[in-house]
Design a protein around this motif. Structure first.
Motif, PDB file in Angstrom:
ATOM      1  N   ALA A  37       0.837  -1.192   0.000  1.00 31.25           N
ATOM      2  CA  ALA A  37       0.000   0.000   0.000  1.00 31.25           C
ATOM      3  C   ALA A  37       0.881   1.255   0.000  1.00 31.25           C
ATOM      4  CB  ALA A  37      -0.940   0.009   1.194  1.00 31.25           C
ATOM      5  N   LEU A  38       2.014   1.160   0.687  1.00 29.27           N
ATOM      6  CA  LEU A  38       2.940   2.289   0.686  1.00 29.27           C
ATOM      7  C   LEU A  38       3.430   2.579  -0.730  1.00 29.27           C
ATOM      8  CD1 LEU A  38       5.133   1.651   3.878  1.00 29.27           C
ATOM      9  CD2 LEU A  38       3.518   3.509   3.506  1.00 29.27           C
ATOM     10  N   GLU A  39       3.683   1.534  -1.500  1.00 30.06           N
ATOM     11  CA  GLU A  39       4.124   1.745  -2.882  1.00 30.06           C
ATOM     12  C   GLU A  39       2.961   2.177  -3.759  1.00 30.06           C
ATOM     13  OE1 GLU A  39       5.858   2.289  -6.335  1.00 30.06           O
ATOM     14  OE2 GLU A  39       6.853   2.097  -4.405  1.00 30.06           O
ATOM     15  N   TRP A 113       6.661 -15.784 -18.921  1.00 28.85           N
ATOM     16  CA  TRP A 113       6.825 -15.275 -20.294  1.00 28.85           C
ATOM     17  C   TRP A 113       5.580 -14.501 -20.744  1.00 28.85           C
ATOM     18  CZ3 TRP A 113      10.757 -14.946 -23.736  1.00 28.85           C
ATOM     19  CH2 TRP A 113      10.415 -14.674 -25.062  1.00 28.85           C
ATOM     20  N   ALA A 114       4.413 -15.050 -20.412  1.00 31.96           N
ATOM     21  CA  ALA A 114       3.162 -14.415 -20.841  1.00 31.96           C
ATOM     22  C   ALA A 114       2.923 -13.086 -20.131  1.00 31.96           C
ATOM     23  CB  ALA A 114       1.990 -15.362 -20.585  1.00 31.96           C
ATOM     24  N   LEU A 115       3.300 -13.018 -18.869  1.00 33.35           N
ATOM     25  CA  LEU A 115       3.057 -11.806 -18.085  1.00 33.35           C
ATOM     26  C   LEU A 115       4.169 -10.774 -18.223  1.00 33.35           C
ATOM     27  CD1 LEU A 115       1.756 -13.417 -14.758  1.00 33.35           C
ATOM     28  CD2 LEU A 115       0.388 -12.183 -16.445  1.00 33.35           C
ATOM     29  N   GLY A 116       5.377 -11.235 -18.520  1.00 34.17           N
ATOM     30  CA  GLY A 116       6.508 -10.329 -18.551  1.00 34.17           C
ATOM     31  C   GLY A 116       7.020 -10.062 -17.142  1.00 34.17           C
ATOM     32  N   ILE A 117       8.121  -9.357 -17.045  1.00 33.23           N
ATOM     33  CA  ILE A 117       8.722  -9.094 -15.731  1.00 33.23           C
ATOM     34  C   ILE A 117       7.779  -8.278 -14.850  1.00 33.23           C
ATOM     35  CG2 ILE A 117      10.627  -7.980 -14.506  1.00 33.23           C
ATOM     36  CD1 ILE A 117      11.439 -10.486 -15.964  1.00 33.23           C
ATOM     37  N   THR A 118       7.246  -7.181 -15.393  1.00 36.29           N
ATOM     38  CA  THR A 118       6.398  -6.321 -14.568  1.00 36.29           C
ATOM     39  C   THR A 118       5.066  -6.992 -14.231  1.00 36.29           C
ATOM     40  OG1 THR A 118       5.562  -5.225 -16.559  1.00 36.29           O
ATOM     41  CG2 THR A 118       7.445  -4.213 -15.448  1.00 36.29           C
ATOM     42  N   GLY A 119       4.543  -7.791 -15.150  1.00 35.52           N
ATOM     43  CA  GLY A 119       3.291  -8.486 -14.882  1.00 35.52           C
ATOM     44  C   GLY A 119       3.453  -9.583 -13.850  1.00 35.52           C
ATOM     45  N   THR A 120       4.622 -10.228 -13.857  1.00 34.72           N
ATOM     46  CA  THR A 120       4.891 -11.315 -12.915  1.00 34.72           C
ATOM     47  C   THR A 120       5.198 -10.778 -11.530  1.00 34.72           C
ATOM     48  OG1 THR A 120       5.769 -12.717 -14.684  1.00 34.72           O
ATOM     49  CG2 THR A 120       6.383 -13.295 -12.435  1.00 34.72           C
ATOM     50  N   PHE A 121       6.017  -9.753 -11.477  1.00 29.71           N
ATOM     51  CA  PHE A 121       6.521  -9.272 -10.196  1.00 29.71           C
ATOM     52  C   PHE A 121       5.811  -8.004  -9.732  1.00 29.71           C
ATOM     53  CE2 PHE A 121       9.959 -11.854 -11.975  1.00 29.71           C
ATOM     54  CZ  PHE A 121      10.144 -12.754 -10.932  1.00 29.71           C
ATOM     55  N   LEU A 122       4.488  -8.056  -9.768  1.00 27.35           N
ATOM     56  CA  LEU A 122       3.642  -7.061  -9.119  1.00 27.35           C
ATOM     57  C   LEU A 122       3.835  -5.636  -9.631  1.00 27.35           C
ATOM     58  CD1 LEU A 122       4.072  -8.476  -5.505  1.00 27.35           C
ATOM     59  CD2 LEU A 122       2.245  -8.971  -7.118  1.00 27.35           C
ATOM     60  N   ASP A 124       1.732  -3.998 -11.113  1.00 27.86           N
ATOM     61  CA  ASP A 124       0.497  -3.231 -10.929  1.00 27.86           C
ATOM     62  C   ASP A 124       0.545  -2.378  -9.669  1.00 27.86           C
ATOM     63  OD1 ASP A 124       0.533  -5.516  -9.418  1.00 27.86           O
ATOM     64  OD2 ASP A 124      -1.344  -6.332 -10.203  1.00 27.86           O
ATOM     65  N   TYR A 125       1.328  -2.807  -8.666  1.00 28.60           N
ATOM     66  CA  TYR A 125       1.470  -1.985  -7.465  1.00 28.60           C
ATOM     67  C   TYR A 125       2.244  -0.702  -7.751  1.00 28.60           C
ATOM     68  CZ  TYR A 125      -0.132  -6.040  -4.827  1.00 28.60           C
ATOM     69  OH  TYR A 125      -0.886  -7.069  -4.334  1.00 28.60           O
ATOM     70  N   PHE A 126       3.010  -0.729  -8.841  1.00 17.45           N
ATOM     71  CA  PHE A 126       3.796   0.441  -9.249  1.00 17.45           C
ATOM     72  C   PHE A 126       3.056   1.273 -10.292  1.00 17.45           C
ATOM     73  CE2 PHE A 126       6.804  -2.489  -7.486  1.00 17.45           C
ATOM     74  CZ  PHE A 126       7.809  -1.716  -6.919  1.00 17.45           C
ATOM     75  N   GLY A 127       1.836   0.869 -10.607  1.00 19.33           N
ATOM     76  CA  GLY A 127       1.073   1.580 -11.610  1.00 19.33           C
ATOM     77  C   GLY A 127       1.360   1.117 -13.021  1.00 19.33           C
ATOM     78  N   ILE A 128       2.115   0.016 -13.161  1.00 18.36           N
ATOM     79  CA  ILE A 128       2.418  -0.530 -14.484  1.00 18.36           C
ATOM     80  C   ILE A 128       1.388  -1.628 -14.757  1.00 18.36           C
ATOM     81  CG2 ILE A 128       4.196  -1.586 -15.935  1.00 18.36           C
ATOM     82  CD1 ILE A 128       6.267  -0.636 -13.848  1.00 18.36           C
ATOM     83  N   LEU A 129       0.310  -1.253 -15.421  1.00 19.30           N
ATOM     84  CA  LEU A 129      -0.797  -2.178 -15.631  1.00 19.30           C
ATOM     85  C   LEU A 129      -0.770  -2.743 -17.047  1.00 19.30           C
ATOM     86  CD1 LEU A 129      -3.690  -0.188 -13.910  1.00 19.30           C
ATOM     87  CD2 LEU A 129      -2.000  -1.709 -12.884  1.00 19.30           C
ATOM     88  N   MET A 130      -1.251  -3.963 -17.175  1.00 16.68           N
ATOM     89  CA  MET A 130      -1.337  -4.601 -18.484  1.00 16.68           C
ATOM     90  C   MET A 130      -2.575  -4.097 -19.210  1.00 16.68           C
ATOM     91  SD  MET A 130      -0.144  -8.499 -17.562  1.00 16.68           S
ATOM     92  CE  MET A 130       0.303  -8.816 -19.267  1.00 16.68           C
ATOM     93  N   GLU A 184      -3.684 -11.470  -2.372  1.00 16.24           N
ATOM     94  CA  GLU A 184      -3.180 -10.909  -3.624  1.00 16.24           C
ATOM     95  C   GLU A 184      -4.295 -10.645  -4.622  1.00 16.24           C
ATOM     96  OE1 GLU A 184      -0.416 -12.328  -7.392  1.00 16.24           O
ATOM     97  OE2 GLU A 184      -0.241 -13.346  -5.462  1.00 16.24           O
ATOM     98  N   GLY A 185      -5.181 -11.618  -4.801  1.00 17.34           N
ATOM     99  CA  GLY A 185      -6.239 -11.503  -5.798  1.00 17.34           C
ATOM    100  C   GLY A 185      -7.133 -10.283  -5.618  1.00 17.34           C
ATOM    101  N   PRO A 186      -7.750 -10.105  -4.456  1.00 16.18           N
ATOM    102  CA  PRO A 186      -8.641  -8.957  -4.251  1.00 16.18           C
ATOM    103  C   PRO A 186      -7.939  -7.605  -4.409  1.00 16.18           C
ATOM    104  CG  PRO A 186      -9.027 -10.621  -2.573  1.00 16.18           C
ATOM    105  CD  PRO A 186      -7.807 -11.043  -3.318  1.00 16.18           C
ATOM    106  N   PHE A 187      -6.677  -7.512  -3.960  1.00 17.38           N
ATOM    107  CA  PHE A 187      -5.973  -6.236  -4.072  1.00 17.38           C
ATOM    108  C   PHE A 187      -5.701  -5.896  -5.528  1.00 17.38           C
ATOM    109  CE2 PHE A 187      -2.559  -3.145  -3.520  1.00 17.38           C
ATOM    110  CZ  PHE A 187      -3.028  -2.410  -2.444  1.00 17.38           C
ATOM    111  N   THR A 188      -5.286  -6.907  -6.305  1.00 22.38           N
ATOM    112  CA  THR A 188      -5.044  -6.696  -7.731  1.00 22.38           C
ATOM    113  C   THR A 188      -6.337  -6.353  -8.457  1.00 22.38           C
ATOM    114  OG1 THR A 188      -3.176  -8.236  -7.693  1.00 22.38           O
ATOM    115  CG2 THR A 188      -4.153  -7.750  -9.836  1.00 22.38           C
TER     116      THR A 188
END
Length: 208
Positions: A37-39, A113-122, A124-130, A184-188
């Protein structure tokens, strides 16, 4: 089950260390939502990297991957310290775990591979959404292929090394992942729902 438990040496520190390392990653990255949440709200990590969200996400990815490697090392060490007992007759004692490991790694690698680095390693918490939800393999087979694949690999290790303690650890992994997914699921979902709502509002303003 009771006979298998007799082959589990709970006095070995390596077993406890393995259990702790298994719980650490999903708890630290997914359950402790205050950190994320801080991020998500305050961009704490992003500011550490000069307001570069992608670099912050890559840094987090490096930490998660490194701790994952450490977790696997602790698991192998724990298995080696445990009593050995045949779990499957030959040649299935090698064929079954090998197949499980290959399938499990396939789920892990292809989902990354399908999600990519940012998709795999959260990311979305950084605002990098698919842009779109990933629906191809392996997500068309399993909802959480990375967690399932990882669990299969733990199971494969227990069978390969013929350590009943590994079966107990695998069950523990499964429970830990189930708990992590509840957070994880509900927050995403909330993050993407919020973006969809913002996009709708923006489109409504354009129409006006």
């Amino acid at each position: 089950m009771s006979s298998l438990l007799s082959y589990v040496d709970f006095s070995k520190p390596s077993l406890l260390l393995s259990l702790a390392s298994i719980a650490f990653n999903p708890i630290a990255w997914n359950i402790l939502t205050q950190f994320y949440a801080l991020e998500y709200r305050n961009k704490t990590i992003t500011r550490m990297f000069g307001e570069n969200a992608r670099r912050g996400c890559y840094f987090l990815a490096f930490l998660i991957f490194s701790f994952g490697m450490l977790r696997d090392t602790f698991y192998e060490r724990a298995l080696n310290d445990q009593p050995r007992h045949a779990l499957l007759p030959a040649p299935y004692n090698k064929l079954v775990p090998a197949a499980l490991f290959v399938v499990g790694q396939t789920f892990v690698v292809t989902s990354t591979w399908a999600l990519g680095i940012t998709g795999t390693f959260l990311g979305d918490y950084f605002g990098i959404l698919m842009d779109h939800r990933v629906e191809g393999f392996p997500f068309n087979v399993l909802r959480d292929p990375m967690y399932v694949g990882s669990t299969m690999c733990f199971f494969a290790g227990a069978l390969w090394y013929e350590r009943p303690a590994g079966l107990l650890v695998t069950l523990y992994v499964y429970v830990v992942y189930l708990i992590a997914l509840r957070f994880e699921g509900p927050f995403t979902d909330m993050i993407y729902s919020k973006r969809a709502s913002s996009q709708k509002k923006a489109e409504s303003k354009k129409e006006l």
